[in-house]
Motif scaffolding. Structure first.
Motif, PDB file in Angstrom:
ATOM      1  N   ASP A  76       2.449   2.239 -45.058  1.00 21.13           N
ATOM      2  CA  ASP A  76       1.069   2.039 -44.710  1.00 21.13           C
ATOM      3  C   ASP A  76       0.951   3.237 -43.600  1.00 21.13           C
ATOM      4  O   ASP A  76       1.824   3.313 -43.063  1.00 21.13           O
ATOM      5  CB  ASP A  76       0.906   0.719 -44.210  1.00 21.13           C
ATOM      6  CG  ASP A  76      -0.956   0.421 -44.121  1.00 21.13           C
ATOM      7  OD1 ASP A  76      -1.708   1.233 -44.422  1.00 21.13           O
ATOM      8  OD2 ASP A  76      -1.027  -0.371 -43.350  1.00 21.13           O
ATOM      9  N   ILE A  77      -0.114   3.805 -43.772  1.00 19.35           N
ATOM     10  CA  ILE A  77      -0.437   4.953 -42.505  1.00 19.35           C
ATOM     11  C   ILE A  77      -1.966   4.475 -42.025  1.00 19.35           C
ATOM     12  O   ILE A  77      -2.714   4.425 -42.811  1.00 19.35           O
ATOM     13  CB  ILE A  77      -0.624   6.432 -43.339  1.00 19.35           C
ATOM     14  CG1 ILE A  77       0.776   6.458 -43.762  1.00 19.35           C
ATOM     15  CG2 ILE A  77      -1.259   7.116 -42.315  1.00 19.35           C
ATOM     16  CD1 ILE A  77       0.798   8.165 -44.460  1.00 19.35           C
ATOM     17  N   ASN A  78      -1.681   4.313 -40.703  1.00 21.12           N
ATOM     18  CA  ASN A  78      -2.874   3.872 -39.892  1.00 21.12           C
ATOM     19  C   ASN A  78      -3.821   2.762 -40.282  1.00 21.12           C
ATOM     20  O   ASN A  78      -4.934   2.626 -40.274  1.00 21.12           O
ATOM     21  CB  ASN A  78      -3.998   5.094 -39.674  1.00 21.12           C
ATOM     22  CG  ASN A  78      -3.615   5.904 -38.497  1.00 21.12           C
ATOM     23  OD1 ASN A  78      -2.807   5.466 -37.637  1.00 21.12           O
ATOM     24  ND2 ASN A  78      -3.983   7.214 -38.409  1.00 21.12           N
ATOM     25  N   GLY A  79      -3.113   1.707 -40.988  1.00 17.73           N
ATOM     26  CA  GLY A  79      -3.498   0.534 -41.451  1.00 17.73           C
ATOM     27  C   GLY A  79      -4.572   0.653 -42.865  1.00 17.73           C
ATOM     28  O   GLY A  79      -5.286  -0.480 -43.064  1.00 17.73           O
ATOM     29  N   TYR A  80      -4.339   1.691 -43.437  1.00 16.58           N
ATOM     30  CA  TYR A  80      -5.047   1.967 -44.537  1.00 16.58           C
ATOM     31  C   TYR A  80      -4.932   0.771 -45.513  1.00 16.58           C
ATOM     32  O   TYR A  80      -6.015   0.133 -46.110  1.00 16.58           O
ATOM     33  CB  TYR A  80      -4.947   3.219 -45.333  1.00 16.58           C
ATOM     34  CG  TYR A  80      -5.381   3.379 -46.450  1.00 16.58           C
ATOM     35  CD1 TYR A  80      -6.745   3.705 -46.720  1.00 16.58           C
ATOM     36  CD2 TYR A  80      -4.754   3.139 -47.756  1.00 16.58           C
ATOM     37  CE1 TYR A  80      -7.344   3.982 -48.053  1.00 16.58           C
ATOM     38  CE2 TYR A  80      -5.517   2.969 -48.948  1.00 16.58           C
ATOM     39  CZ  TYR A  80      -6.895   3.775 -48.925  1.00 16.58           C
ATOM     40  OH  TYR A  80      -7.337   3.632 -50.385  1.00 16.58           O
ATOM     41  N   ARG A  81      -3.625   0.198 -45.699  1.00 13.62           N
ATOM     42  CA  ARG A  81      -3.313  -0.870 -46.769  1.00 13.62           C
ATOM     43  C   ARG A  81      -4.176  -2.049 -46.523  1.00 13.62           C
ATOM     44  O   ARG A  81      -4.570  -2.793 -47.163  1.00 13.62           O
ATOM     45  CB  ARG A  81      -1.927  -0.892 -47.399  1.00 13.62           C
ATOM     46  CG  ARG A  81      -1.408   0.214 -48.050  1.00 13.62           C
ATOM     47  CD  ARG A  81      -0.060  -0.179 -48.768  1.00 13.62           C
ATOM     48  NE  ARG A  81       0.539   1.082 -49.165  1.00 13.62           N
ATOM     49  CZ  ARG A  81       0.280   1.487 -50.358  1.00 13.62           C
ATOM     50  NH1 ARG A  81      -0.738   1.276 -50.997  1.00 13.62           N
ATOM     51  NH2 ARG A  81       0.941   2.773 -50.734  1.00 13.62           N
ATOM     52  N   GLN A  82      -4.033  -2.288 -45.178  1.00 12.77           N
ATOM     53  CA  GLN A  82      -4.581  -3.635 -44.719  1.00 12.77           C
ATOM     54  C   GLN A  82      -6.324  -3.637 -44.773  1.00 12.77           C
ATOM     55  O   GLN A  82      -6.894  -4.451 -45.235  1.00 12.77           O
ATOM     56  CB  GLN A  82      -4.334  -3.867 -43.278  1.00 12.77           C
ATOM     57  CG  GLN A  82      -4.963  -5.048 -42.593  1.00 12.77           C
ATOM     58  CD  GLN A  82      -4.364  -5.490 -41.108  1.00 12.77           C
ATOM     59  OE1 GLN A  82      -3.661  -4.816 -40.617  1.00 12.77           O
ATOM     60  NE2 GLN A  82      -4.634  -6.667 -40.827  1.00 12.77           N
ATOM     61  N   GLU A  83      -6.878  -2.453 -44.512  1.00 16.91           N
ATOM     62  CA  GLU A  83      -8.454  -2.415 -44.603  1.00 16.91           C
ATOM     63  C   GLU A  83      -8.399  -2.555 -46.215  1.00 16.91           C
ATOM     64  O   GLU A  83      -9.531  -2.714 -46.464  1.00 16.91           O
ATOM     65  CB  GLU A  83      -8.607  -0.992 -44.150  1.00 16.91           C
ATOM     66  CG  GLU A  83      -9.971  -0.694 -44.056  1.00 16.91           C
ATOM     67  CD  GLU A  83     -10.530   0.714 -43.415  1.00 16.91           C
ATOM     68  OE1 GLU A  83     -11.232   1.287 -44.092  1.00 16.91           O
ATOM     69  OE2 GLU A  83      -9.980   0.870 -42.363  1.00 16.91           O
ATOM     70  N   ARG A  84      -7.695  -1.672 -47.085  1.00 15.54           N
ATOM     71  CA  ARG A  84      -8.011  -1.714 -48.344  1.00 15.54           C
ATOM     72  C   ARG A  84      -7.912  -3.106 -49.080  1.00 15.54           C
ATOM     73  O   ARG A  84      -8.687  -3.257 -50.161  1.00 15.54           O
ATOM     74  CB  ARG A  84      -7.011  -0.801 -49.080  1.00 15.54           C
ATOM     75  CG  ARG A  84      -7.330  -0.626 -50.610  1.00 15.54           C
ATOM     76  CD  ARG A  84      -8.415  -0.008 -51.078  1.00 15.54           C
ATOM     77  NE  ARG A  84      -8.399   0.211 -52.596  1.00 15.54           N
ATOM     78  CZ  ARG A  84      -9.367   0.373 -53.359  1.00 15.54           C
ATOM     79  NH1 ARG A  84     -10.707   0.239 -52.801  1.00 15.54           N
ATOM     80  NH2 ARG A  84      -9.452   0.236 -54.578  1.00 15.54           N
ATOM     81  N   ALA A  85      -6.915  -3.822 -48.455  1.00 17.61           N
ATOM     82  CA  ALA A  85      -6.775  -5.208 -48.969  1.00 17.61           C
ATOM     83  C   ALA A  85      -7.932  -6.211 -48.807  1.00 17.61           C
ATOM     84  O   ALA A  85      -8.574  -6.876 -49.666  1.00 17.61           O
ATOM     85  CB  ALA A  85      -5.547  -6.003 -48.293  1.00 17.61           C
TER      86      ALA A  85
END
Length: 188
Positions: A118-127
């Motif tokens: 994950d980079i800069n929380g992208y995956r969490q935001e995308r989730a």
């Protein structure tokens, strides 16, 4: 640039790629021992740190081992770090970088990796966005009674949507192949 490693013993929501789990299940030599996962994280962090140095991008690398998988996060304290270029449009560069990192781990350890980058929380935001897509699809199916096909997405993202749809009481199925693989949500 710094590298941190933490092991989390409390249950944390983890996304598992079903294909990876099936491929690893039949091979006892490739089990999810904590030592192997820590080594995987160290190799991945070294690879990514070298990449960041070459690209002259600042970022801190965090390694976590949880639920049988290594999670690598690259974060920056300021927005001007250049990390957004490593995510790319719709996370395409991030997906490619994750695969390159997995190949680096395979080359160094001779073990297939299921690490998540994950980079800069992208995956969490995308989730969060994928959860909303799942909720909207479920609402549309309940309203119309007709199946709803979603946009193509990666295996990681499809797993998030499958889980969300199941939690909302409907069923989902992956259809198509390659880059066109997508989810169809239905009532049965």
């Amino acid at each position: 640039m710094s590298v941190e490693s933490t092991e989390q013993s409390t249950p944390v929501e983890a996304v598992e790629d079903q294909d990876d789990a099936q491929n690893d299940a039949g091979n006892p030599d490739k089990g999810s021992s904590a030592t192997r996962l820590e080594e995987e994280g160290d190799v991945a962090a070294d690879y990514l740190e070298e990449l960041l140095d070459i690209a002259d991008i600042d970022g801190d690398i965090d390694i976590e081992v949880r639920n049988g998988r290594t999670y690598i996060s690259i974060v920056a304290e300021d927005d001007s770090s250049g990390l957004e270029s490593l995510v790319g449009p719709d996370g395409e560069v991030l997906e490619a970088l994750q695969e390159l990192t997995r190949l680096s781990v395979l080359s160094a350890t001779e073990n297939r990796s299921r690490l998540v980058l994950d980079i800069n929380g992208y995956r969490q935001e995308r989730a969060g966005h994928l959860q909303k897509i799942a909720e909207d699809a479920v609402a549309a199916v309940k309203e119309s009674g007709k199946a709803v096909a979603l946009e193509p997405m990666s295996a990681y993202e499809r797993k998030i949507v499958h889980d969300a749809v199941a939690d909302l009481g409907l069923v989902s199925e992956s259809e198509g192949e390659g880059a066109g693989r997508h989810i169809v949500v239905s009532a049965d």
